[in-house]
Design a protein around this motif. Structure first.
Motif, short mmCIF file in Angstrom:
data_model
loop_
_atom_site.label_atom_id
_atom_site.label_comp_id
_atom_site.label_asym_id
_atom_site.label_seq_id
_atom_site.Cartn_x
_atom_site.Cartn_y
_atom_site.Cartn_z
N GLU A 1 1.29 -15.03 -3.31
CA GLU A 1 2.78 -14.62 -3.08
C GLU A 1 2.98 -13.01 -2.91
O GLU A 1 3.70 -12.49 -2.06
CB GLU A 1 3.74 -15.36 -4.11
N CYS A 2 2.31 -12.26 -3.93
CA CYS A 2 2.36 -11.02 -3.91
C CYS A 2 1.67 -10.35 -2.46
O CYS A 2 2.52 -9.54 -2.08
CB CYS A 2 1.69 -10.25 -4.95
N LEU A 3 0.62 -11.04 -2.17
CA LEU A 3 0.01 -10.41 -0.94
C LEU A 3 0.76 -10.66 0.38
O LEU A 3 0.70 -9.60 1.23
CB LEU A 3 -1.41 -11.05 -0.77
N ALA A 4 1.58 -11.89 0.23
CA ALA A 4 2.32 -12.24 1.02
C ALA A 4 3.44 -11.28 1.68
O ALA A 4 3.93 -10.77 2.69
CB ALA A 4 2.62 -13.53 1.12
N LYS A 5 4.06 -11.03 0.25
CA LYS A 5 5.33 -9.91 0.57
C LYS A 5 4.86 -8.57 0.72
O LYS A 5 5.51 -8.04 1.72
CB LYS A 5 5.83 -10.06 -0.86
N LEU A 6 3.46 -8.40 0.28
CA LEU A 6 3.12 -6.97 0.58
C LEU A 6 2.81 -6.82 2.45
O LEU A 6 3.16 -5.91 2.93
CB LEU A 6 1.89 -6.71 -0.08
N GLU A 7 2.29 -7.97 2.98
CA GLU A 7 1.94 -8.09 4.33
C GLU A 7 3.45 -7.98 5.25
O GLU A 7 3.49 -7.49 6.15
CB GLU A 7 1.21 -9.41 4.61
N ASP A 8 4.21 -8.69 4.64
CA ASP A 8 5.67 -8.89 5.21
C ASP A 8 6.17 -7.61 5.29
O ASP A 8 6.99 -7.02 6.38
CB ASP A 8 6.35 -9.91 4.41
N SER A 9 6.12 -6.67 4.38
CA SER A 9 6.57 -5.22 4.18
C SER A 9 6.12 -4.23 4.92
O SER A 9 6.55 -3.16 5.36
CB SER A 9 6.59 -4.76 2.75
N ASN A 10 4.91 -4.62 5.62
CA ASN A 10 4.16 -3.48 6.27
C ASN A 10 4.69 -3.99 7.93
O ASN A 10 4.69 -5.02 8.48
CB ASN A 10 2.82 -4.03 6.30
N SER A 11 5.26 -2.66 8.30
CA SER A 11 5.91 -3.02 9.63
C SER A 11 5.11 -3.23 10.73
O SER A 11 5.39 -4.13 11.82
CB SER A 11 6.82 -1.52 10.11
N ALA A 12 3.93 -2.95 10.72
CA ALA A 12 3.04 -2.94 11.96
C ALA A 12 2.72 -4.63 12.01
O ALA A 12 2.16 -5.15 12.98
CB ALA A 12 1.62 -2.19 11.73
N SER A 13 2.54 -5.24 10.93
CA SER A 13 2.42 -6.56 10.78
C SER A 13 3.30 -7.47 11.84
O SER A 13 3.14 -8.79 12.10
CB SER A 13 2.47 -7.34 9.36
N HIS A 14 4.56 -6.76 12.05
CA HIS A 14 5.52 -7.62 12.90
C HIS A 14 5.44 -7.01 14.19
O HIS A 14 6.25 -7.86 15.14
CB HIS A 14 6.89 -7.45 12.17
N ALA A 15 4.76 -6.14 14.76
CA ALA A 15 4.77 -5.40 16.04
C ALA A 15 4.33 -6.62 16.92
O ALA A 15 3.71 -7.49 16.90
CB ALA A 15 4.05 -4.35 16.09
N SER A 16 5.12 -6.49 18.06
CA SER A 16 5.06 -7.59 19.14
C SER A 16 5.68 -7.24 20.48
O SER A 16 6.39 -6.29 20.31
CB SER A 16 5.55 -9.11 18.60
N THR A 17 5.37 -7.87 21.52
CA THR A 17 6.19 -7.48 22.69
C THR A 17 7.62 -7.85 22.62
O THR A 17 8.16 -8.81 21.94
CB THR A 17 5.69 -8.45 23.77
N GLY A 18 8.57 -6.97 23.08
CA GLY A 18 10.00 -7.05 22.89
C GLY A 18 10.40 -6.38 21.79
O GLY A 18 11.68 -6.27 21.33
N ASP A 19 9.43 -5.65 21.11
CA ASP A 19 10.20 -4.86 20.01
C ASP A 19 10.83 -3.45 20.55
O ASP A 19 10.75 -3.04 21.63
CB ASP A 19 9.04 -4.47 18.92
#
Length: 364
Positions: free
Chosen positions: A278-296
């Motif tokens: 759970e902690c690792l998932a929250k850490l990944e979610d908080s990293n903006s680059a992990s959400h980067a995609s076409t249309g940003d």
């Protein structure tokens, strides 16, 4: 209250500005109809962050600034005791510009969910204006929207409607509460666009430090361009995982060590090899680059050479955005200022302003 600066002819060339301290008059524009669950209430006490312009005082209830009419100044010749000797002395009279309308609203039930709105009166039938949402910094632990009052007023002079938001802080609220609040403040802006004659399709977000982190989250979470037209971030902590790692180095500065502790407060867990899923998932979610995609949303990211949040944060995010076909510009500046302290540079504000105008022009 209005102060007028009067200079004699000998000093007129060096008389460049007057200083005004706003009163606490209530803005006359009606408040937008808030959600039934979000009654209006006064804003939180002002705080700040390293490098933030100091607040000029806590905003009064419903009025972080005030509308202040001005009178036009005139120059009159001065002759002592009615004597004339063929020489004319002049007085330079300068009057402070009219302040924008300003008011504080609630965009949610929590006491931290408040937003200051700055806007200029428009004539009936005038075209809607572009808007800017500002998110303050402060390690996700403190800070206040009032510290951005001067910047907000300056942008209104350029034709923008500006909203400066507070959000729930750690450790009382853990991630992703801060992103949720930024999204809610943005939705409040768009839902009430008609009140301030703003164009909900032409909105950008500006953030600094931890506020820059939230700004980049708005630009990447989901389809970022559907939320904002562009992102400007000063010293953004785009990667809490990198901040946690850097803060644990023997060479870490006190600010970097504090930021490391702030990451654990934000996530309510300690990242590391023994951290749970759970902690690792929250850490990944908080990293903006992990959400980067076409249309940003396109981004302008800025750091100084000596910034304790290094430019590597923005380089990593820009690389992910570029790979997805999203324009991203990273600018390195001289000095060691952080967050809103970057605005002290003579080229910083003009660069931001030009970028915002280009991104928010009609039809862009």
């Amino acid at each position: 209250m209005r102060k007028v600066l009067v200079c004699g002819a000998a000093f007129a060339a060096t008389c460049v500005s007057a200083v005004a301290v706003p009163g606490g008059a209530q803005a006359t524009s009606p408040a937008p109809t808030p959600p039934a669950s979000a009654p209006a209430s006064p804003s939180a006490p002002p705080g700040g962050e390293p490098g933030t312009t100091p607040p000029e005082g806590a905003p009064t209830t419903g009025a972080p600034g005030s509308q202040e009419p001005t009178a036009s100044g005139t120059s009159q010749p001065v002759e002592p005791d009615g004597e004339t000797d063929g020489t004319v002395s002049a007085e330079a009279v300068m009057v402070t510009p009219e302040l924008p309308r300003a008011r504080t609203y609630a965009y949610g039930k929590d006491r931290a969910q408040r937003v200051d709105v700055y806007w200029r009166k428009t004539e009936p039938g005038a075209a809607p204006r572009p808007a800017v949402l500002i998110l303050h910094g402060g390690y996700w632990l403190h800070g206040d929207k009032a510290g951005w009052k001067y910047f907000a007023r300056r942008l209104t002079e350029e034709g923008f409607v500006v909203l400066s938001a507070n959000y729930r802080l750690a450790p009382r609220a853990q991630w992703p509460a801060q992103r949720d609040d930024a999204m809610s403040a943005l939705a409040f802006l768009k839902d009430n666009a008609v009140r301030w004659n703003l164009d909900p399709q032409r909105v950008a977000v500006v953030g600094a430090s931890s506020g820059g982190h939230l700004a980049t989250q708005l630009g990447t979470f989901g389809t970022g361009s559907a939320q904002v037209r562009g992102v400007v971030a000063l010293s953004p902590v785009t990667s809490p995982s990198l901040a946690y790692h850097d803060g644990g180095k023997p060479t870490a500065t006190p600010s970097q060590r504090k930021l490391r502790g702030a990451v654990t407060a934000l996530l309510n867990c300690v990242p590391g090899v023994s951290a749970d899923e759970e902690c690792l998932a929250k850490l990944e979610d908080s990293n903006s680059a992990s959400h980067a995609s076409t249309g940003d949303a396109p981004m302008l990211l800025m750091h100084t050479a000596g910034d304790f949040v290094p430019i590597s944060h923005s380089n990593a995010l820009a690389g992910a955005l570029t790979a997805a076909g999203v324009p991203a510009t990273v600018k390195g500046l001289d000095g060691d200022m952080h967050a809103s302290g970057l605005l002290a540079g003579e080229k910083t504000y003009p660069t931001i302003l030009a970028w915002l105008k280009e991104r928010l022009r009609p039809g862009s």
